[in-house]
Design a protein around this motif. Structure first.
Motif, mmCIF file in Angstrom:
data_model
loop_
_atom_site.group_PDB
_atom_site.id
_atom_site.type_symbol
_atom_site.label_atom_id
_atom_site.label_comp_id
_atom_site.label_asym_id
_atom_site.label_seq_id
_atom_site.Cartn_x
_atom_site.Cartn_y
_atom_site.Cartn_z
ATOM 1 N N LYS A 56 9.033 -6.726 -111.861
ATOM 2 C CA LYS A 56 10.262 -5.976 -112.158
ATOM 3 C C LYS A 56 11.218 -6.771 -113.038
ATOM 4 C CE LYS A 56 10.738 -2.510 -108.675
ATOM 5 N NZ LYS A 56 11.660 -1.885 -107.778
ATOM 6 N N ALA A 57 11.120 -8.107 -112.966
ATOM 7 C CA ALA A 57 11.999 -8.967 -113.765
ATOM 8 C C ALA A 57 11.423 -9.227 -115.159
ATOM 9 C CB ALA A 57 12.225 -10.286 -113.033
ATOM 10 N N GLY A 58 10.279 -8.616 -115.476
ATOM 11 C CA GLY A 58 9.686 -8.791 -116.795
ATOM 12 C C GLY A 58 8.710 -9.954 -116.878
ATOM 13 N N GLY A 59 8.255 -10.451 -115.744
ATOM 14 C CA GLY A 59 7.381 -11.616 -115.731
ATOM 15 C C GLY A 59 5.905 -11.319 -115.575
ATOM 16 N N VAL A 60 5.506 -10.048 -115.610
ATOM 17 C CA VAL A 60 4.100 -9.683 -115.542
ATOM 18 C C VAL A 60 3.833 -8.695 -116.680
ATOM 19 C CG1 VAL A 60 2.267 -8.625 -114.159
ATOM 20 C CG2 VAL A 60 4.020 -10.016 -113.045
ATOM 21 N N LYS A 61 2.878 -9.062 -117.547
ATOM 22 C CA LYS A 61 2.610 -8.256 -118.743
ATOM 23 C C LYS A 61 1.121 -8.001 -118.906
ATOM 24 C CE LYS A 61 6.899 -8.619 -120.326
ATOM 25 N NZ LYS A 61 7.781 -7.498 -120.475
ATOM 26 N N LEU A 62 0.760 -6.750 -119.152
ATOM 27 C CA LEU A 62 -0.610 -6.371 -119.485
ATOM 28 C C LEU A 62 -0.722 -6.432 -121.004
ATOM 29 C CD1 LEU A 62 -3.378 -5.216 -118.593
ATOM 30 C CD2 LEU A 62 -2.369 -2.944 -118.845
ATOM 31 N N VAL A 63 -1.682 -7.228 -121.514
ATOM 32 C CA VAL A 63 -1.778 -7.429 -122.962
ATOM 33 C C VAL A 63 -3.228 -7.378 -123.431
ATOM 34 C CG1 VAL A 63 0.314 -8.818 -123.123
ATOM 35 C CG2 VAL A 63 -1.867 -9.953 -122.803
ATOM 36 N N LYS A 64 -3.380 -7.055 -124.701
ATOM 37 C CA LYS A 64 -4.680 -7.117 -125.355
ATOM 38 C C LYS A 64 -4.827 -8.500 -125.981
ATOM 39 C CE LYS A 64 -5.260 -2.227 -126.229
ATOM 40 N NZ LYS A 64 -6.105 -1.978 -125.115
ATOM 41 N N ASN A 65 -6.051 -8.874 -126.229
ATOM 42 C CA ASN A 65 -6.390 -10.186 -126.765
ATOM 43 C C ASN A 65 -5.521 -10.562 -127.969
ATOM 44 O OD1 ASN A 65 -7.682 -12.480 -127.722
ATOM 45 N ND2 ASN A 65 -9.718 -11.702 -127.317
ATOM 46 N N GLU A 66 -5.364 -9.631 -128.907
ATOM 47 C CA GLU A 66 -4.649 -9.950 -130.143
ATOM 48 C C GLU A 66 -3.145 -10.171 -129.941
ATOM 49 O OE1 GLU A 66 -5.346 -5.443 -129.986
ATOM 50 O OE2 GLU A 66 -6.584 -7.222 -129.723
ATOM 51 N N ASP A 67 -2.573 -9.703 -128.837
ATOM 52 C CA ASP A 67 -1.137 -9.850 -128.569
ATOM 53 C C ASP A 67 -0.809 -11.007 -127.635
ATOM 54 O OD1 ASP A 67 -0.729 -7.479 -130.064
ATOM 55 O OD2 ASP A 67 -1.022 -6.240 -128.281
ATOM 56 N N ILE A 68 -1.809 -11.632 -127.079
ATOM 57 C CA ILE A 68 -1.589 -12.558 -125.963
ATOM 58 C C ILE A 68 -0.710 -13.754 -126.331
ATOM 59 C CG2 ILE A 68 -3.728 -13.875 -126.281
ATOM 60 C CD1 ILE A 68 -3.938 -13.873 -123.149
ATOM 61 N N THR A 69 -0.914 -14.324 -127.502
ATOM 62 C CA THR A 69 -0.153 -15.527 -127.881
ATOM 63 C C THR A 69 1.333 -15.204 -128.009
ATOM 64 O OG1 THR A 69 -2.086 -16.483 -128.964
ATOM 65 C CG2 THR A 69 0.058 -17.403 -129.546
ATOM 66 N N ASN A 70 1.663 -14.106 -128.689
ATOM 67 C CA ASN A 70 3.078 -13.743 -128.858
ATOM 68 C C ASN A 70 3.749 -13.416 -127.528
ATOM 69 O OD1 ASN A 70 3.187 -14.123 -131.625
ATOM 70 N ND2 ASN A 70 2.521 -12.037 -132.068
ATOM 71 N N VAL A 71 3.061 -12.678 -126.677
ATOM 72 C CA VAL A 71 3.638 -12.312 -125.379
ATOM 73 C C VAL A 71 3.837 -13.579 -124.537
ATOM 74 C CG1 VAL A 71 3.298 -11.003 -123.246
ATOM 75 C CG2 VAL A 71 2.733 -9.963 -125.449
ATOM 76 N N ALA A 72 2.864 -14.472 -124.550
ATOM 77 C CA ALA A 72 2.989 -15.725 -123.782
ATOM 78 C C ALA A 72 4.153 -16.561 -124.305
ATOM 79 C CB ALA A 72 1.684 -16.513 -123.845
ATOM 80 N N LYS A 73 4.299 -16.652 -125.623
ATOM 81 C CA LYS A 73 5.422 -17.420 -126.202
ATOM 82 C C LYS A 73 6.759 -16.857 -125.726
ATOM 83 C CE LYS A 73 3.282 -19.223 -130.374
ATOM 84 N NZ LYS A 73 3.178 -19.141 -131.843
ATOM 85 N N ASN A 74 6.852 -15.527 -125.637
ATOM 86 C CA ASN A 74 8.097 -14.896 -125.182
ATOM 87 C C ASN A 74 8.356 -15.111 -123.694
ATOM 88 O OD1 ASN A 74 8.843 -13.926 -127.711
ATOM 89 N ND2 ASN A 74 7.684 -12.040 -127.458
ATOM 90 N N LEU A 75 7.282 -15.300 -122.909
ATOM 91 C CA LEU A 75 7.456 -15.532 -121.465
ATOM 92 C C LEU A 75 7.897 -16.970 -121.170
ATOM 93 C CD1 LEU A 75 4.610 -13.738 -119.460
ATOM 94 C CD2 LEU A 75 7.071 -13.458 -119.208
ATOM 95 N N PHE A 76 7.328 -17.921 -121.904
ATOM 96 C CA PHE A 76 7.705 -19.323 -121.657
ATOM 97 C C PHE A 76 9.195 -19.526 -121.933
ATOM 98 C CE2 PHE A 76 3.126 -20.512 -122.148
ATOM 99 C CZ PHE A 76 3.007 -21.184 -120.940
ATOM 100 N N GLY A 77 9.874 -20.137 -121.002
ATOM 101 C CA GLY A 77 11.296 -20.403 -121.137
ATOM 102 C C GLY A 77 12.193 -19.274 -120.692
#
Length: 185
Positions: A56-77
């Protein structure tokens, strides 16, 4: 004791529990190479903080292979604020990358120490794990609590009481029994 989801899964795995495939990352370096071992094109990124309510706080994301790096970068920090973190929240410093699975039904099962009775309490619900506290308040009949004396071995009757709410078939009961036994051990 505070442990992250990925650490809990490793402990459960050591006791024979069936767990999902995943890996923990601390940065996005070589992420596409690292996830190849999961043999999937779709993943769930789960922020690892010591608090529930991460989705609910935005810390769990379903992603496709091609989006994973960008989504992970946005989660860190990112600072996740949940009812358990308080208003200051907690910073995401690690992410559990899990292979995505087709899920037909989600259940909730937890095991905790009930300090009042000095027993182990298993909490089972057919309502999944999101907002389990709200389910407990609004629909307490959808939650089953089974208390087990820690001095005893877990019996077949205990396991049946813990799992009866799910109405599993024979094969599901075999896997669920392994999970409950691993949690208890």
């Amino acid at each position: 004791m505070n442990i992250h989801e990925h650490q809990a899964k490793e402990i459960l795995k050591q006791f024979g529990a069936p767990i999902t495939e995943g890996l923990v990352i601390f940065n996005t370096d070589n992420l596409l190479e690292k996830i190849k071992v999961l043999n999937s094109n779709q993943f769930v990124l789960k922020a690892q903080i010591h608090a529930g309510g991460r989705g609910k706080a935005g810390g769990v994301k379903l992603v496709k292979n091609e989006d994973i790096t960008n989504v992970a970068k946005n989660l860190f920090g990112k600072i996740l604020v949940t009812p358990q973190t308080g208003p200051e929240g907690r910073e995401v410093k690690r992410i559990y990358v899990q292979k995505a699975y087709d899920i037909s039904k989600e259940f909730y099962l937890s095991c905790l120490v009930d300090r009042k009775s000095s027993k182990i309490a298993f909490i089972s619900s057919i309502e999944g794990g999101v907002d389990i506290e709200a389910v407990a308040k609004k629909n307490p009949e959808k939650i089953n609590t089974t208390k087990v004396d820690l001095k005893k071995n877990l019996s077949s009757e205990d396991i049946n009481n813990i799992l009866k709410i799910f109405k599993f078939d024979k094969n599901q009961m075999i896997d669920a029994t392994k999970l409950v036994t691993a949690m208890y051990e």
